[in-house]
Design an enzyme around this catalytic site. Structure first.
Site, short mmCIF file in Angstrom:
data_model
loop_
_atom_site.label_atom_id
_atom_site.label_comp_id
_atom_site.label_asym_id
_atom_site.label_seq_id
_atom_site.Cartn_x
_atom_site.Cartn_y
_atom_site.Cartn_z
N GLN A 172 -54.81 -38.89 1.88
CA GLN A 172 -56.06 -39.39 1.96
C GLN A 172 -57.28 -38.71 1.19
O GLN A 172 -57.17 -37.71 0.33
CB GLN A 172 -56.31 -39.72 4.01
CG GLN A 172 -56.56 -38.48 3.62
CD GLN A 172 -56.55 -38.72 5.64
OE1 GLN A 172 -57.07 -39.57 5.92
NE2 GLN A 172 -56.14 -37.89 6.64
N GLU A 199 -49.64 -34.08 13.42
CA GLU A 199 -50.68 -34.89 12.50
C GLU A 199 -50.05 -35.14 11.14
O GLU A 199 -48.84 -34.52 10.76
CB GLU A 199 -51.59 -33.34 12.22
CG GLU A 199 -52.98 -33.39 10.57
CD GLU A 199 -53.58 -35.24 10.51
OE1 GLU A 199 -53.36 -36.13 9.70
OE2 GLU A 199 -53.77 -35.61 11.84
N ASP A 248 -45.42 -38.68 10.88
CA ASP A 248 -45.80 -39.28 10.84
C ASP A 248 -45.96 -39.66 12.54
O ASP A 248 -44.19 -39.99 12.73
CB ASP A 248 -45.14 -41.14 11.01
CG ASP A 248 -45.14 -42.35 10.97
OD1 ASP A 248 -46.46 -42.97 10.96
OD2 ASP A 248 -44.70 -42.73 12.01
N ASP A 286 -55.52 -39.13 19.74
CA ASP A 286 -56.88 -39.16 18.61
C ASP A 286 -56.47 -39.82 17.16
O ASP A 286 -56.12 -39.36 16.08
CB ASP A 286 -57.57 -37.92 18.57
CG ASP A 286 -58.43 -37.45 18.13
OD1 ASP A 286 -59.23 -38.66 18.13
OD2 ASP A 286 -58.62 -36.40 17.65
#
Length: 502
Positions: free
Chosen positions: A280, A353, A387, A406
């Protein structure tokens, strides 16, 4: 990629060779013979260009889908709009191409130049319309229709050209053209996520694709059919191709300056870090003289103004009970870990993460590292880059007293699987007896339907739940939807679910 049928004129069996073109013919020919290239080689070159143009065409489509999903959100809707408009426009383009068949060579070269210009610049214009007008949908629809029409006009003209150099039957010519077209589309579809995006990014990748497109189309016509064209036609094609290449090259050189100006327009003058990771775009603003903001793919994920209200509400209710081993799903910014580490009897914190770039930034950026209390320096914190859905499948035994989710907002299509019954089933499998699961479930005010869907899904997965709410004191922080253009908060509250096995 083109899906269409067309009628093709084929010489009758036993008919003699076609007479040479006369001066002033369909392509403005002088009646000179074709270039000294054998017919089978000329046919191969046409199929090679079909392959390249199909790859470029699919890259344009994927580029529009990806950028529209990033700028507007709801990737399913954006993909449906772009692809349906393109397929519709391809049919229109195929019909309009009938008027160009009498000048197929010149028409094809001009068409590819236009396609390269529109496709190559589409990402820049779409991004600019989002940044400076706030409404990219009109540009998205316009480019989808224009690029679709130009792609749709390719195959009728290529069929005419291949019939000009080969006496192949219509069925065989169609099979060859569509085979080259589909294989090219496959290559373009794979090159976009695995080569263009990681190496060049969205904007530069589209511009480079446009350059390849215009070179392929222009080279085919000028080399294979150049001697059949008038001098005026050759000069026209050379001029148009040089102009398009110049525009694309200039835009490629200036794209970094454009991105910096666009980021300032979107995020303000305080942009300190802007990086494209493998996952990203990550942007950090402020942190030196003002509150720090962390954006992931354009969505405000952390605001130093009141992030503590969100993270305290997410973490502390779940920590009431045994909490020696804690699993954080997401949370690469380290802020959830900061709250967990306030409990001295915590022995292990696992942070799963997806993006290592976020964790690296949380470790090394002075402002973000200070905000998270240097959580990743604590030896009890163990980051895992994976993932989380796939990672959970590999764990077979209950291991964690507390699990904190989160994760991206449930209203974002890409995160749907992280709020599914299957995902919660995997989560419950690694939850120790008496353990608790805390889930950020979206805004109870602006996403009421998503919130209660998460609640129902947890019940279906065998959890009992206790929904609760935290209010945002000031503007800024929102875990998911884009910030409003005027700087007001996208949500005024955050909804959470505290769950335990039934």
């Amino acid at each position: 990629m083109i899906e269409q049928t067309m009628s093709v004129s084929v010489p009758r069996q036993g008919a003699g060779p076609s007479p040479p073109a006369q001066p002033g013919g369909s392509d403005g020919s002088y009646g000179a013979p074709g270039p000294p290239v054998r017919a089978d080689r000329r046919r191969f070159l046409i199929l090679a260009v079909v392959f390249v143009c199909a790859a470029c065409g699919l890259v344009y489509e994927l580029e529009l889908v990806a950028l529209a999903s990033y700028l507007i959100g709801d990737s399913v809707t954006q993909a449906s709009v772009v692809l349906s408009l393109m397929v519709f426009a391809m049919g229109i383009g195929s019909l309009l191409a009938k008027r160009l068949r009498c000048r197929a060579a010149v028409g094809f070269a001009l068409l590819e130049a236009a396609l390269a210009l529109f496709g190559g610049c589409s990402a820049l214009v779409l991004y600019a319309s989002f940044v400076w007008t706030g409404e990219p949908r009109f540009a998205l629809v316009g480019f989808s229709l224009a690029i679709g029409m130009l792609i749709g006009a390719e195959i009728p003209l290529l069929m005419t050209l291949i019939q000009r150099v080969s006496r192949q039957d219509a069925g065989g010519a169609v099979a060859d053209l569509f085979a080259a077209d589909y294989v090219g589309a496959l290559v373009g579809g794979l090159a976009f996520p695995f080569l263009l995006l990681p190496w060049l990014g969205q904007l530069t990748g589209a511009l480079v694709t446009g350059g390849v497109n215009v070179l392929a189309g222009g080279a085919l016509v000028l080399w294979v059919f150049g001697r059949d064209l008038t001098r005026r036609s050759r000069c026209l094609l050379l001029t148009v191709n040089i102009v398009v290449l110049s525009v694309l090259a200039t835009a490629t050189v200036l794209v970094d300056d454009f991105e910096r100006a666009a980021r300032r327009a979107v995020y303000g003058e305080g942009v300190r870090v802007a990086v494209h990771t493998d996952v990203q775009e990550v942007v950090l603003t402020g942190g030196r003289r003002g509150p720090l903001d962390l954006y992931l793919d354009g969505r405000l994920r952390v605001s130093g103004r009141d992030e503590f209200r969100y993270h305290e509400a997410l973490v502390h209710p779940a920590m009431r009970g045994p909490h020696r081993r804690v699993l954080i799903m997401g949370g690469g910014d380290g802020l959830v870990a900061r709250e967990v580490l306030r409990y001295a009897d915590v022995s292990s914190v696992t942070v799963v993460e997806l993006d290592p770039g976020v964790v690296k930034l949380a470790r090394t950026d002075p402002a973000l590292s200070a905000l998270n209390g240097h959580a990743f320096r604590d030896p009890r914190v163990h980051p895992v880059y994976a993932d989380v859905f796939t990672w959970l499948r590999g764990i077979r035994h209950p291991a964690y007293d507390v699990i904190i989710a989160d994760l991206p907002n449930p209203g974002i299509t890409a995160s749907t699987k992280l709020y599914s019954e299957e995902f919660y089933g995997l989560t419950g499998r690694v939850l120790a007896p008496g353990g608790r699961l805390a889930v950020h479930a979206g805004s109870l005010t602006s996403q009421r339907r998503e919130f209660w869907t998460v609640d129902a899904t947890l019940h279906a997965a065998g959890f009992r739940t206790s929904p609760y709410l935290a209010t945002a004191r000031r503007s800024g922080f929102t875990a998911g939807p884009d910030r409003a253009r005027d700087g007001t908060p996208a949500v005024s509250d955050w909804g959470f679910e505290l769950a335990a096995r039934s």
